[in-house]
Design a protein around this motif. Structure first.
Motif, PDB file in Angstrom:
ATOM      1  N   VAL A  32     -22.251  -4.423 -16.912  1.00  0.00           N
ATOM      2  CA  VAL A  32     -23.229  -3.555 -16.274  1.00  0.00           C
ATOM      3  C   VAL A  32     -22.705  -3.093 -14.906  1.00  0.00           C
ATOM      4  N   ALA A  33     -22.723  -1.800 -14.683  1.00  0.00           N
ATOM      5  CA  ALA A  33     -22.328  -1.193 -13.402  1.00  0.00           C
ATOM      6  C   ALA A  33     -20.958  -1.675 -12.931  1.00  0.00           C
ATOM      7  N   TYR A  34     -20.018  -1.817 -13.863  1.00  0.00           N
ATOM      8  CA  TYR A  34     -18.704  -2.366 -13.527  1.00  0.00           C
ATOM      9  C   TYR A  34     -17.938  -1.506 -12.523  1.00  0.00           C
ATOM     10  N   LYS A  35     -18.089  -0.196 -12.588  1.00  0.00           N
ATOM     11  CA  LYS A  35     -17.380   0.663 -11.625  1.00  0.00           C
ATOM     12  C   LYS A  35     -17.911   0.436 -10.214  1.00  0.00           C
ATOM     13  N   LEU A  36     -19.211   0.292 -10.096  1.00  0.00           N
ATOM     14  CA  LEU A  36     -19.816   0.006  -8.798  1.00  0.00           C
ATOM     15  C   LEU A  36     -19.306  -1.324  -8.258  1.00  0.00           C
ATOM     16  N   LYS A  37     -19.253  -2.344  -9.108  1.00  0.00           N
ATOM     17  CA  LYS A  37     -18.759  -3.662  -8.693  1.00  0.00           C
ATOM     18  C   LYS A  37     -17.291  -3.575  -8.274  1.00  0.00           C
ATOM     19  N   CYS A  38     -16.472  -2.864  -9.057  1.00  0.00           N
ATOM     20  CA  CYS A  38     -15.054  -2.711  -8.695  1.00  0.00           C
ATOM     21  C   CYS A  38     -14.902  -2.005  -7.360  1.00  0.00           C
ATOM     22  N   ASN A  39     -15.715  -0.973  -7.127  1.00  0.00           N
ATOM     23  CA  ASN A  39     -15.671  -0.267  -5.841  1.00  0.00           C
ATOM     24  C   ASN A  39     -16.029  -1.199  -4.691  1.00  0.00           C
ATOM     25  N   SER A  40     -17.035  -2.048  -4.890  1.00  0.00           N
ATOM     26  CA  SER A  40     -17.439  -2.953  -3.810  1.00  0.00           C
ATOM     27  C   SER A  40     -16.336  -3.972  -3.516  1.00  0.00           C
ATOM     28  N   ILE A  41     -15.675  -4.459  -4.558  1.00  0.00           N
ATOM     29  CA  ILE A  41     -14.564  -5.407  -4.347  1.00  0.00           C
ATOM     30  C   ILE A  41     -13.413  -4.702  -3.633  1.00  0.00           C
ATOM     31  N   TYR A  74       0.852  -1.183   0.000  1.00  0.00           N
ATOM     32  CA  TYR A  74       0.000   0.000   0.000  1.00  0.00           C
ATOM     33  C   TYR A  74       0.889   1.234   0.000  1.00  0.00           C
ATOM     34  N   LEU A  75       0.674   2.086  -0.997  1.00  0.00           N
ATOM     35  CA  LEU A  75       1.398   3.350  -1.079  1.00  0.00           C
ATOM     36  C   LEU A  75       0.374   4.478  -1.100  1.00  0.00           C
ATOM     37  N   PRO A  76       0.501   5.455  -0.198  1.00  0.00           N
ATOM     38  CA  PRO A  76      -0.471   6.554  -0.153  1.00  0.00           C
ATOM     39  C   PRO A  76      -0.454   7.382  -1.436  1.00  0.00           C
ATOM     40  N   LYS A  77      -1.501   8.139  -1.621  1.00  0.00           N
ATOM     41  CA  LYS A  77      -1.646   9.010  -2.784  1.00  0.00           C
ATOM     42  C   LYS A  77      -0.404   9.874  -2.952  1.00  0.00           C
ATOM     43  N   GLY A  78       0.063   9.985  -4.180  1.00  0.00           N
ATOM     44  CA  GLY A  78       1.221  10.817  -4.480  1.00  0.00           C
ATOM     45  C   GLY A  78       2.543  10.091  -4.393  1.00  0.00           C
ATOM     46  N   SER A  79       2.529   8.843  -3.945  1.00  0.00           N
ATOM     47  CA  SER A  79       3.767   8.077  -3.848  1.00  0.00           C
ATOM     48  C   SER A  79       4.261   7.718  -5.245  1.00  0.00           C
ATOM     49  N   LYS A  80       5.535   7.759  -5.409  1.00  0.00           N
ATOM     50  CA  LYS A  80       6.152   7.331  -6.665  1.00  0.00           C
ATOM     51  C   LYS A  80       6.874   6.031  -6.380  1.00  0.00           C
ATOM     52  N   GLN A 128      -9.098   6.403  -4.991  1.00  0.00           N
ATOM     53  CA  GLN A 128      -9.295   7.496  -4.045  1.00  0.00           C
ATOM     54  C   GLN A 128     -10.663   7.306  -3.430  1.00  0.00           C
ATOM     55  N   LEU A 129     -10.720   7.258  -2.120  1.00  0.00           N
ATOM     56  CA  LEU A 129     -12.004   7.104  -1.442  1.00  0.00           C
ATOM     57  C   LEU A 129     -12.771   8.418  -1.519  1.00  0.00           C
ATOM     58  N   ASN A 130     -14.042   8.339  -1.863  1.00  0.00           N
ATOM     59  CA  ASN A 130     -14.861   9.541  -1.976  1.00  0.00           C
ATOM     60  C   ASN A 130     -15.123  10.167  -0.624  1.00  0.00           C
ATOM     61  N   ASP A 131     -15.384   9.350   0.384  1.00  0.00           N
ATOM     62  CA  ASP A 131     -15.649   9.851   1.725  1.00  0.00           C
ATOM     63  C   ASP A 131     -14.520   9.380   2.624  1.00  0.00           C
ATOM     64  N   ASN A 132     -13.523  10.231   2.808  1.00  0.00           N
ATOM     65  CA  ASN A 132     -12.381   9.829   3.629  1.00  0.00           C
ATOM     66  C   ASN A 132     -12.484  10.388   5.043  1.00  0.00           C
ATOM     67  N   SER A 133     -13.704  10.706   5.489  1.00  0.00           N
ATOM     68  CA  SER A 133     -13.860  11.253   6.833  1.00  0.00           C
ATOM     69  C   SER A 133     -13.550  10.216   7.906  1.00  0.00           C
TER      70      SER A 133
END
Length: 109
Positions: free
Chosen positions: A79-88, A14-20, A39-44
């Motif tokens: 169908v709804a592949y982005k939603l499925k990828c997010n759930s995985i 796992y590398l945080p955002k911006g890592s090279k 990128q998580l939409n709700d990172n609260s």
């Protein structure tokens, strides 16, 4: 930050955002990686994910199946592949965070 990590088969990195990063393999040993940029939409709840840089998992088949399922879902764009990828992805993150918390609890006891 110019750090070097040695990883072994079935490690999850796992590398945080911006890592090279740069991967370097041994010429005689081919390797396969799956890179998931997200990128998580709700990172609260987790402004910074409580994950170790390298997670050595006990049940690598479980994670490999999830990563391959996400890879195939993204590739075939059904169908709804982005939603499925997010759930995985969320399922993977849940198990990785749980694993990380449990490891840290055992380390501090």
């Amino acid at each position: 930050d110019n750090e070097t990590f040695s990883i072994t088969k079935n490690d999850i990195v796992y590398l945080p955002k911006g890592s090279k990063y740069l991967t370097v393999g041994d010429e005689t040993t081919p390797y396969h990686v799956i890179v998931v940029s997200f990128q998580l939409n709700d990172n609260s709840e987790f402004p910074h994910l409580p994950l170790n840089t390298i997670t050595r998992v006990d049940n690598s088949t479980f994670y490999a199946n999830l990563f391959h399922q996400m890879e195939n879902t993204w590739f075939y764009k059904g169908v709804a592949y982005k939603l499925k990828c997010n759930s995985i992805l969320l399922e993977i993150l849940f198990h990785l965070i749980k694993h990380s918390v449990e490891q840290n609890l055992h380390t501090h006891n």
